[in-house]
Design a protein around this motif. Sequence first.
Motif, mmCIF file in Angstrom:
data_model
loop_
_atom_site.group_PDB
_atom_site.id
_atom_site.type_symbol
_atom_site.label_atom_id
_atom_site.label_comp_id
_atom_site.label_asym_id
_atom_site.label_seq_id
_atom_site.Cartn_x
_atom_site.Cartn_y
_atom_site.Cartn_z
ATOM 1 N N ASN A 154 41.728 -43.840 15.248
ATOM 2 C CA ASN A 154 40.925 -45.057 15.156
ATOM 3 C C ASN A 154 40.666 -45.748 16.487
ATOM 4 O O ASN A 154 40.079 -46.842 16.503
ATOM 5 N N LEU A 155 41.096 -45.149 17.587
ATOM 6 C CA LEU A 155 40.851 -45.776 18.883
ATOM 7 C C LEU A 155 39.452 -45.409 19.372
ATOM 8 O O LEU A 155 38.876 -44.414 18.962
ATOM 9 N N GLY A 156 38.937 -46.209 20.302
ATOM 10 C CA GLY A 156 37.566 -46.002 20.756
ATOM 11 C C GLY A 156 36.604 -46.832 19.920
ATOM 12 O O GLY A 156 37.004 -47.550 18.993
ATOM 13 N N THR A 157 35.312 -46.738 20.239
ATOM 14 C CA THR A 157 34.298 -47.508 19.518
ATOM 15 C C THR A 157 33.230 -46.579 18.967
ATOM 16 O O THR A 157 33.075 -45.446 19.423
ATOM 17 N N ARG A 158 32.492 -47.071 17.981
ATOM 18 C CA ARG A 158 31.408 -46.274 17.406
ATOM 19 C C ARG A 158 30.308 -46.044 18.441
ATOM 20 O O ARG A 158 29.687 -44.981 18.493
ATOM 21 N N LYS A 159 30.091 -47.037 19.291
ATOM 22 C CA LYS A 159 29.053 -46.932 20.312
ATOM 23 C C LYS A 159 29.434 -45.935 21.397
ATOM 24 O O LYS A 159 28.588 -45.196 21.918
ATOM 25 N N ASP A 160 30.711 -45.915 21.764
ATOM 26 C CA ASP A 160 31.180 -45.038 22.844
ATOM 27 C C ASP A 160 32.433 -44.295 22.369
ATOM 28 O O ASP A 160 33.553 -44.571 22.820
ATOM 29 N N PRO A 161 32.290 -43.340 21.456
ATOM 30 C CA PRO A 161 33.457 -42.690 20.849
ATOM 31 C C PRO A 161 34.204 -41.786 21.816
ATOM 32 O O PRO A 161 33.620 -41.228 22.752
ATOM 33 N N ILE A 162 35.491 -41.656 21.567
ATOM 34 C CA ILE A 162 36.315 -40.722 22.351
ATOM 35 C C ILE A 162 36.098 -39.320 21.789
ATOM 36 O O ILE A 162 36.233 -39.085 20.587
ATOM 37 N N SER A 173 40.296 -40.136 28.206
ATOM 38 C CA SER A 173 39.997 -40.953 27.024
ATOM 39 C C SER A 173 39.965 -42.442 27.348
ATOM 40 O O SER A 173 39.390 -43.233 26.604
ATOM 41 N N GLY A 174 40.593 -42.817 28.469
ATOM 42 C CA GLY A 174 40.718 -44.238 28.816
ATOM 43 C C GLY A 174 41.930 -44.893 28.201
ATOM 44 O O GLY A 174 42.255 -46.041 28.514
ATOM 45 N N ILE A 175 42.627 -44.172 27.301
ATOM 46 C CA ILE A 175 43.829 -44.715 26.651
ATOM 47 C C ILE A 175 45.038 -44.514 27.560
ATOM 48 O O ILE A 175 45.212 -43.456 28.155
ATOM 49 N N ASN A 176 45.859 -45.538 27.666
ATOM 50 C CA ASN A 176 47.061 -45.447 28.494
ATOM 51 C C ASN A 176 48.015 -44.388 27.954
ATOM 52 O O ASN A 176 47.986 -44.057 26.766
ATOM 53 N N ALA A 177 48.868 -43.879 28.822
ATOM 54 C CA ALA A 177 49.889 -42.914 28.396
ATOM 55 C C ALA A 177 50.885 -43.632 27.492
ATOM 56 O O ALA A 177 51.591 -44.538 27.928
ATOM 57 N N GLY A 191 47.992 -47.739 16.550
ATOM 58 C CA GLY A 191 48.417 -49.117 16.777
ATOM 59 C C GLY A 191 48.199 -49.592 18.203
ATOM 60 O O GLY A 191 48.474 -50.735 18.541
ATOM 61 N N ALA A 192 47.667 -48.712 19.047
ATOM 62 C CA ALA A 192 47.578 -49.020 20.486
ATOM 63 C C ALA A 192 46.174 -49.468 20.890
ATOM 64 O O ALA A 192 45.627 -49.024 21.905
ATOM 65 N N HIS A 193 45.569 -50.364 20.119
ATOM 66 C CA HIS A 193 44.184 -50.777 20.379
ATOM 67 C C HIS A 193 43.997 -51.447 21.739
ATOM 68 O O HIS A 193 42.902 -51.378 22.318
ATOM 69 N N PHE A 194 45.026 -52.093 22.238
ATOM 70 C CA PHE A 194 44.876 -52.818 23.500
ATOM 71 C C PHE A 194 45.399 -52.015 24.702
ATOM 72 O O PHE A 194 45.388 -52.511 25.828
ATOM 73 N N GLU A 195 45.865 -50.789 24.419
ATOM 74 C CA GLU A 195 46.373 -49.944 25.507
ATOM 75 C C GLU A 195 45.223 -49.116 26.096
ATOM 76 O O GLU A 195 45.114 -47.911 25.907
ATOM 77 N N TYR A 238 40.975 -41.354 34.759
ATOM 78 C CA TYR A 238 41.928 -40.284 34.482
ATOM 79 C C TYR A 238 43.298 -40.884 34.198
ATOM 80 O O TYR A 238 43.857 -41.605 35.030
ATOM 81 N N ILE A 239 43.834 -40.595 33.000
ATOM 82 C CA ILE A 239 45.197 -40.997 32.649
ATOM 83 C C ILE A 239 45.831 -39.822 31.920
ATOM 84 O O ILE A 239 45.460 -39.518 30.781
ATOM 85 N N TYR A 240 46.781 -39.172 32.579
ATOM 86 C CA TYR A 240 47.430 -37.993 31.998
ATOM 87 C C TYR A 240 48.107 -38.397 30.699
ATOM 88 O O TYR A 240 48.885 -39.338 30.656
ATOM 89 N N ASN A 241 47.804 -37.657 29.618
ATOM 90 C CA ASN A 241 48.220 -38.128 28.304
ATOM 91 C C ASN A 241 48.673 -36.976 27.420
ATOM 92 O O ASN A 241 47.860 -36.215 26.890
#
Length: 465
Positions: A101-109, A119-123, A156-160, A169-172
């Motif tokens: 569920n992370l990301g947005t409909r406009k700019d999906p991962i 992905s832009g999501i933090n590790a 649950g990590a919507h703000f990460e 780039y965030i190694y994940n």
Amino acid sequence: MINKGDCMRKKTFEMLERMIVEIMQEVNIPGMSIGIIINEEIVYTRGFGARNLELNLPMTPNTLFGIGSISKMFTALAINQLAEKGKLNLQDPINKYINFNLGTRKDPIQIHHFLTHSSGINALEGNFIAAERLLGVSDSFIPMSSTEDLLTFLNGAHFEKSGDPGKVYIYNNDMYDCLGLIVEKATGLRFIDYVKKEILIPLKMKRSTYTIEDFKRDEDISTGYLFEENGKIVPKDPPIADLQAPAGGLLSSVNDLLNYMIALLNGGNFNGNKLLDPSTLKRIWTPYIQTDEKGKEYGYGWMIEKDFFGHRLVSHGGNLFISSGYLGMIPELKMGIVIGQNCAHFSPEMIGRSILAILLGIDLKQAVPLLEIQKKLTTLIGHYETYKGVMKLDVSLENGILTGKIKYPGSPNIITFPVVIDNMEEMNFFIPFAVPELQMKGQIFINEDTGAVNLKVNRWVFHKR
């Protein structure tokens, strides 16, 4: 074992062996195995030290070990095989396949973003929670025992978030575990079964496995070693389970991984078995985003270095807490190296890069200055005292950080602090404080003739004992 090597090559390998033995002794590596390919030919394989210290069993090129994040190459290969067959599209959004569920409909991962760590999501390191639990060193009760637990943790990590997809780039590790779930959704097979059927068996990597049960049934396996802060070395089994398989769960050997390298150096073919199209391999080795390391970009499961002494180097390292590995290739020269260790406190990448550079005819100090730095730092480690032992200082290297511990006269407390070397040639250092103006400066003196090491800081001179 040296195959078809001329006298010069033999001398080169003898020099490399001396270097490896010296490094193993200096940094306490129990066992190591190495394989080298030149012109698509296996020219050198050898094991060094012990795969099991307690029984003093030898490490061999056939010894199985946890390859850690080198596993990501196989996950990326699986995804690209499926893209080649039309089973998925690399630009598909992740939530087309799994409950993400992370990301947005406009700019999906997209799958592409997971493959490239963009992905832009933090590790978030849910992967670490599971691994530490299996090692018996976890104090976390965060649920992390199933696919559902992993996805609940991630969702649950919507703000990460540190950036938009494709921009940072965030190694994940967790996102690579999700790629394994996508393989399962696209094929109807368990991830580990798909990789075995479509990659390991065609490459005759018959002993490589993702399961601890298969691992323990094998006769030539490594015992992993966890180096604790108190200096104790603890034997451990590989901390793997299905959940972490795509990001770092493959157990393999140097000889098996040499087959993998030969296939890729041959455009995706191995003994008549076509693993993938050359165009797909080109896509895998295309650099898409700059990494945190200077000169290195990330493709699909591979680090790509465009200028390794005039050549393109594609590689990846792996660390499984109790074992580690490195696989690097120079495709244009059909050259490659793979290294496995049954410990993880010293990166085999420095050794791998050193060997590749030497094979290119590059001077070792120029090729891998970090190796010389490591030697200097190792020299500094130990116990120091001022005159008559009035003040005592211990210097250690903990997780790459040079650390000092000192007990001041009249104080019951031991103070721990980082030692930051700002000039490696002059061996100048400083001890940082919260207020920069208060930082203490010093210098280390090493007598090359006698080996004596003295450390001067402020008004005190400490002598290494």
